[in-house]
Write a protein that holds these residues in place. Structure first.
Motif, PDB file in Angstrom:
ATOM      1  N   THR A 155       0.900  -1.175   0.095  1.00  0.00           N
ATOM      2  CA  THR A 155      -0.005  -0.181  -0.002  1.00  0.00           C
ATOM      3  C   THR A 155       0.884   1.303  -0.179  1.00  0.00           C
ATOM      4  O   THR A 155       2.205   1.023   0.098  1.00  0.00           O
ATOM      5  CB  THR A 155      -0.793   0.101   1.229  1.00  0.00           C
ATOM      6  N   ALA A 195     -10.970  -7.203  -8.780  1.00  0.00           N
ATOM      7  CA  ALA A 195      -9.623  -6.670  -8.136  1.00  0.00           C
ATOM      8  C   ALA A 195      -8.484  -7.182  -8.695  1.00  0.00           C
ATOM      9  O   ALA A 195      -8.439  -8.123  -9.298  1.00  0.00           O
ATOM     10  CB  ALA A 195      -9.737  -6.891  -6.514  1.00  0.00           C
ATOM     11  N   PHE A 199      -4.229  -6.304  -4.755  1.00  0.00           N
ATOM     12  CA  PHE A 199      -5.337  -5.684  -3.670  1.00  0.00           C
ATOM     13  C   PHE A 199      -6.020  -6.894  -2.908  1.00  0.00           C
ATOM     14  O   PHE A 199      -6.333  -7.788  -3.485  1.00  0.00           O
ATOM     15  CB  PHE A 199      -6.058  -5.230  -4.594  1.00  0.00           C
ATOM     16  N   ASN A 488      -6.189   0.596  -7.004  1.00  0.00           N
ATOM     17  CA  ASN A 488      -7.136  -0.340  -6.246  1.00  0.00           C
ATOM     18  C   ASN A 488      -8.673  -0.094  -6.082  1.00  0.00           C
ATOM     19  O   ASN A 488      -9.431  -0.465  -5.646  1.00  0.00           O
ATOM     20  CB  ASN A 488      -6.623  -0.155  -4.555  1.00  0.00           C
TER      21      ASN A 488
END
Length: 501
Positions: A155, A195, A199, A488
Motif C-alpha cells: 500500500t 480486483a 489488492f 485499487n
C-alpha cells in the motif's frame, strides 16, 4: 488446519476436472492447478529458502494464481507486482522485499533488467518443466506453521515508500472459515474477479473459490471502462458472485450499462473500498431484485474485512449505508479523544480492531509497524495488539457502525472541521449527478468538488446552498467526464487535485 493449501487440496480431490480459474486466454482445472503448483513448489525448493518472498511479475492471469500456490508449496510467501506499474515504484517494492527470485512470463524481463534486479528471473514455463519432488514438498509441509506469512501486499506509505502488509496463513484461514458460508458462496458459484491481485479484495475471490470448489473468472482491467464488454463477460461466463470495489459497480450504473444487458445470473453483490452512493446501489437492486447485497468494510491490515452489513432495503439518496457489525472472532471498537472507549450513539471515534485476522505487520519496516499495530490502551493486564485504522465511525440507533470518513480526510477550513465524505454524500444525492468527489487544496486553502453528470455549475451551487452550510460549499466545482480511480479502485483525489494547479 494450519496451511491454506488444504483448501486447494480438498477441492482438487473432490472436483479434479472442474474449472478452477479462467482468464481471456487460458483456464485450468483444480487437478491441473494442483499439479502445476506442486511442480513450481518443487522447483523453488531448490532455488530459495522457505520463509522468503517470491515475486510474481505478471498481470492477473491463470499463471499468476498458479504461481501463488507454487510459492506456498515451497514454504515461501508471494507478492505480485504488475509490470505496468511505474519503474520507480517497482524498484521501491523490490528494495523493501530484497527477494532473490522472480517468476515472470518473460514478456517484461527487460523492465526488471533496467531496474538492475540482482536476483534470478525464472520463466514460468521453465518451472512447469520441473518434476514434482514429493519428498521435498513433504519436508517443507512438516515444518509449516499457521503464523508463517502467506502474502505481502503493498500500500502507499506516508513516508513516500510503499508499505508491505504481511499476512499469515492463520489470518486468511480465520477469515475464510466464516466468509463463504456467511454469504452462501458454494461450489456452484462463479466468482467474477474485479480486483487486481495485489489488492486484498482479490483474496476473497481466490480463497472463497479454493475453499468451496467454486470457479474464478479473472476479468481484465480494460473491461471496467467498457460496460458492454464487462456485461458480456459476466453473462457469457454465467457469473453469480461479485466481490467488487464500489467504483467498479458505479462505473456500470454511471455509464448506463444495464440499458445494454443485465447479468441476471448474479445473485450476490459484495462491495467495499469506499462509501457506496445509495442512488447507484438502488439501480443495482432494481436490476437484480433477487440478489443479496452486502456492504463490507476493512483495511488491508486486518485481512480483507472486519465488518459487514447486509442491505435489506432501498436507501434514500441522502442516506448513509452502515458498515454494520463485526465478523466473528474480530473485536471492532471505537476510540475517542484520550483513547476513551466510545459507545454512545452518534459520537465519532477511530475504528480499532483486534483478533487473529490482524496482519503480522509491515514487512521490513518495524518503525511503521510499531505506529499502527499497538497495545490496546484499554487493556494494561496482558499483551493485546490492535490495529488503529485511521478511519472514523459512529453507532446509529440500531448499534450499527456507520463510516464517517478518514482522519486524513477531516480538514480544518474556515475555522470548522469538515468531513469530505459528508459533502460527497450530499452531492451524490442529487439525481442529475452520476458521481462526485471532494478534495482539499491545502496549498491554496480551498475546497474542490469534482462531478460527472448533467448539472451545470450555477444550478449545483444553488442546490448546495440549500443543503450545505456555507463553510462546506466548495469554492471550485469542476465537471469531469468520469471520476478517475486508483489501481485499487478508489477515487483518485490526488489526480483530481492536479486539475486545480
Amino acid at each position: 488446519m494450519n496451511n491454506i493449501l488444504e483448501y486447494l487440496e480438498c477441492s482438487a480431490n473432490e472436483f479434479p476436472d472442474k474449472t478452477a480459474i479462467i482468464d481471456p486466454d487460458h483456464s485450468c482445472t483444480y487437478k491441473e492447478l494442483y499439479d502445476r503448483a506442486r511442480q513450481i513448489g518443487s522447483f523453488l525448493t531448490e532455488h530459495t529458502k522457505a520463509g522468503r518472498p517470491v515475486v510474481v511479475f505478471m498481470d492477473k492471469c491463470v499463471e499468476a494464481l498458479t504461481s501463488f500456490m507454487g510459492i506456498v508449496y515451497a514454504g515461501c510467501f508471494y507478492t505480485v507486482i504488475n509490470p505496468d506499474q511505474p519503474a520507480a515504484r517497482i524498484s521501491q517494492i523490490l528494495d523493501v522485499l530484497k527477494t532473490d527470485c522472480i517468476i515472470s512470463l518473460g514478456d517484461s524481463d527487460d523492465k526488471l533488467k533496467e531496474l538492475s534486479f540482482k536476483g534470478t528471473i525464472f520463466d514460468y514455463r521453465k518451472l512447469l518443466s520441473s518434476p514434482i519432488n514429493t519428498d521435498r514438498l513433504k519436508a517443507v509441509r512438516e515444518k509449516s506453521l499457521d503464523i508463517q506469512p502467506l502474502y505481502c501486499n503493498f500500500t502507499s506509505g506516508s513516508t513516500g515508500v510503499p508499505k508491505g502488509v504481511l499476512v499469515s496463513h492463520r489470518s486468511v484461514i480465520d477469515f475464510m472459515e466464516y466468509f463463504p458460508s456467511m454469504f452462501e458462496i458454494t461450489k456452484d458459484d462463479v466468482l467474477g474477479n474485479q480486483a487486481p491481485l495485489d489488492f486484498d479484495v482479490s483474496v476473497k475471490d481466490i480463497y472463497s473459490a479454493f475453499k468451496t470448489g467454486a470457479s474464478i473468472v479473472l476479468i481484465p482491467k480494460k473491461y471496467f471502462s467498457i460496460p458492454t464488454m464487462l456485461l458480456d463477460c459476466l453473462c457469457s461466463y454465467q457469473v453469480t458472485t461479485l466481490i467488487w470495489a464500489v467504483s467498479a459497480l458505479c462505473m456500470v450504473t454511471q455509464l448506463r450499462g444495464f440499458t445494454y444487458k443485465v447479468p441476471d445470473r448474479v445473485n450476490k453483490v459484495l462491495f467495499s473500498g469506499e462509501a457506496m452512493p445509495a442512488s447507484h446501489l438502488a439501480l443495482w437492486q432494481k436490476n437484480l431484485p433477487h440478489a443479496k447485497f452486502v456492504n463490507l468494510y476493512g483495511p488491508t491490515e486486518i485481512t480483507c474485512n472486519c465488518t459487514y452489513y447486509p442491505v435489506l432495503r432501498v436507501f434514500e439518496p441522502e442516506e448513509k449505508i452502515p458498515i454494520g457489525k463485526p465478523f466473528p472472532n474480530e473485536n471492532v471498537f471505537l476510540l475517542g479523544t484520550g483513547d476513551k472507549l466510545i459507545s454512545a450513539e452518534g459520537e465519532t471515534g477511530e475504528i480499532c480492531v483486534s483478533g487473529t485476522a490482524l496482519a503480522l505487520g509491515y514487512y521490513n519496516n518495524p518503525e511503521q509497524t510499531k505506529k499502527a499495530f499497538v497495545q490496546n490502551p484499554l487493556n494494561n493486564l496482558y499483551p493485546e495488539t490492535i490495529y488503529r485504522t485511521g478511519d472514523l465511525a459512529f453507532y446509529n440507533s440500531r448499534r450499527e457502525l456507520c463510516f464517517a470518513g478518514r482522519r486524513d480526510f477531516q480538514i480544518k477550513h474556515m475555522g470548522h472541521r469538515i468531513e469530505l465524505e459528508e459533502i460527497e454524500l450530499i452531492l451524490n444525492s442529487y439525481p442529475e449527478i452520476d458521481r462526485a468527489c471532494c478534495a482539499f487544496d491545502s496549498v491554496k486553502n480551498r475546497l474542490a468538488a469534482f462531478y460527472s453528470g448533467d448539472l451545470d455549475k450555477k444550478e449545483l451551487l444553488k442546490r448546495m446552498r440549500e443543503t450545505l452550510p456555507s463553510y462546506m460549499i466548495p469554492s471550485l466545482c469542476i465537471p469531469v467526464l468520469h471520476i478517475p480511480v486508483t489501481a485499487n479502485g478508489k477515487m483518485d483525489r490526488k489526480k483530481l487535485l492536479e486539475m486545480c494547479l
